[in-house]
Design an enzyme around this catalytic site. Structure first.
Site, PDB file in Angstrom:
ATOM      1  N   LYS A 120       5.062   6.756  17.020  1.00  0.00           N
ATOM      2  CA  LYS A 120       4.603   5.375  17.224  1.00  0.00           C
ATOM      3  C   LYS A 120       4.041   4.888  15.895  1.00  0.00           C
ATOM      4  O   LYS A 120       2.856   5.055  15.594  1.00  0.00           O
ATOM      5  CB  LYS A 120       3.566   5.368  18.354  1.00  0.00           C
ATOM      6  CG  LYS A 120       3.385   4.001  18.988  1.00  0.00           C
ATOM      7  CD  LYS A 120       2.624   4.118  20.293  1.00  0.00           C
ATOM      8  CE  LYS A 120       2.067   2.776  20.715  1.00  0.00           C
ATOM      9  NZ  LYS A 120       3.035   1.746  21.050  1.00  0.00           N
TER      10      LYS A 120
HETATM   11  N1  PMP Z   1       8.702   2.120  24.069  1.00  0.00           N
HETATM   12  C1  PMP Z   1       8.041   1.511  23.076  1.00  0.00           C
HETATM   13  C2  PMP Z   1       8.805   1.020  21.905  1.00  0.00           C
HETATM   14  C3  PMP Z   1       6.646   1.334  23.164  1.00  0.00           C
HETATM   15  O1  PMP Z   1       5.975   0.714  22.203  1.00  0.00           O
HETATM   16  C4  PMP Z   1       5.968   1.796  24.311  1.00  0.00           C
HETATM   17  C5  PMP Z   1       4.486   1.596  24.430  1.00  0.00           C
HETATM   18  N2  PMP Z   1       3.777   2.634  23.809  1.00  0.00           N
HETATM   19  C6  PMP Z   1       6.706   2.442  25.309  1.00  0.00           C
HETATM   20  C7  PMP Z   1       8.076   2.585  25.155  1.00  0.00           C
HETATM   21  C8  PMP Z   1       6.033   2.989  26.528  1.00  0.00           C
HETATM   22  O2  PMP Z   1       5.245   4.092  26.162  1.00  0.00           O
HETATM   23  P1  PMP Z   1       3.923   4.487  26.948  1.00  0.00           P
HETATM   24  O3  PMP Z   1       4.315   4.644  28.372  1.00  0.00           O
HETATM   25  O4  PMP Z   1       3.527   5.797  26.322  1.00  0.00           O
HETATM   26  O5  PMP Z   1       2.944   3.420  26.728  1.00  0.00           O
END
Ligand code: PMP
Length: 301
Positions: free
Chosen positions: A153
């Site tokens: 991320k």
């Molecule tokens: N894909 C992307 C590109 C994201 O930014 C997120 C948010 N973090 C997610 C999927 C979903 O991830 P999570 O369930 O860990 O928030």
């Protein structure tokens, strides 16, 4: 954005208005910072943070991928996150830890730039609203897995998400869907996607996506509900033909998808399986399901 009192910066809590950085902060220019989005929810036992350890583990994984040495341990960041929620008296909302290359070094190589860490929290309601959303496939594709570490991320990746969001929001849709470099369905700008077909749940495999923590949770819930789940390459046609579709993510939680590219999905959104998963998920995050209590960190314990 609703302000809170204090932001944790490099080891101490400072007033919200003093949590500032220099304009020559390396990450502001080049995007090699790492961050997390975490939610905390109101429960009978006070505020509870959802899957805190998983989020902080991912933060450290993301940092490793850009060769960033966070000058705190994983445990210290976990503790600081709990402290920030507590000291701000946040009942429910969003938690944003970020680690970034700071001031003192310009040029692409961040080596020798300081690494700064901050944790901000603020009240935040549902991200995509409570209604099922209208989605459009973006003309932008999700970053190629060989152009970056797709399961990290990283701040700069979000230019890709922002381009897709701007494009579809300007066209009157609620959210975007991005394909991967092979034309398979990848994910939303900040969400993973699931479909339901013939009572089975399908979602794209890891590879081009950020495999979300909510995605992993929903997969577990589906299994526990005896609903078959499969990770699989999905084409746009699979979404158009689905019985149900939904997004998952920390911000989006579980959000039903009403239509994709103006094609209605299934008979009515949310469909029965989406509703079942969403209800179970919302009960869990609000501390109403003992079985999944270890998914929560209560800030007052
Ligand atoms: N894909 C992307 C590109 C994201 O930014 C997120 C948010 N973090 C997610 C999927 C979903 O991830 P999570 O369930 O860990 O928030």
């Amino acid at each position: 954005m609703k302000e809170t009192k204090l932001i944790w910066m490099d080891g101490k809590l400072v007033p919200w208005k003093d949590a500032n950085v220099h304009v020559l902060t390396h990450t502001l220019h080049y995007g090699a910072g790492v961050f997390e989005g975490i939610r905390c929810y109101e429960t009978d036992k006070g505020a509870a943070i959802f899957k805190l350890n998983e989020h902080i583990d991912r933060l450290f994984y993301s940092a490793e991928s850009v060769d960033m040495k966070i000058p705190f341990s994983n445990k210290e960041i976990v503790k600081a996150t709990i402290q920030t929620v507590k000291e701000n008296d946040l009942k429910a909302g969003y938690i944003r830890p970020i680690c970034f290359f700071g001031y003192g070094k310009m040029g692409l190589n961040p080596k020798s730039a300081p690494v700064n860490t901050s944790i901000a929290v603020w009240p935040w309601g549902s991200y995509l609203g409570d209604q099922a959303v209208k989605v459009k496939t973006s003309k932008y594709i999700r970053i190629h897995p060989k152009s970056a570490v797709s399961d990290a991320k990283i701040v700069g990746f979000y230019a890709n998400s922002i381009l897709a969001s701007i494009e579809v929001k300007n066209a009157g849709y609620d959210e975007a869907l991005l394909l991967d470099y092979e034309g398979n369905v990848a994910e939303g700008p900040g969400e993973n996607i699931f479909i339901v077909k013939d009572n089975k749940i399908l979602t794209p495999q890891a590879g081009s996506i950020l495999p979300g923590i909510t995605r992993a949770s929903v997969k577990q819930l589906a299994k526990d509900l005896n609903i078959e789940v499969e990770e699989k390459e999905l084409k746009l046609e699979d979404i158009y033909d689905a019985d149900e579709a939904f997004f998952t993510g920390t911000a989006a939680e579980v959000t039903s998808i009403e239509s994709l590219d103006n094609k209605k999905i299934g008979n009515a959104a949310p469909g029965p399986i989406t509703t079942k998963i969403k209800e179970l998920f919302m009960d869990i995050v609000h501390g109403k399901n003992e079985k999944y209590n270890n998914w929560l960190t209560y800030v007052n314990e």
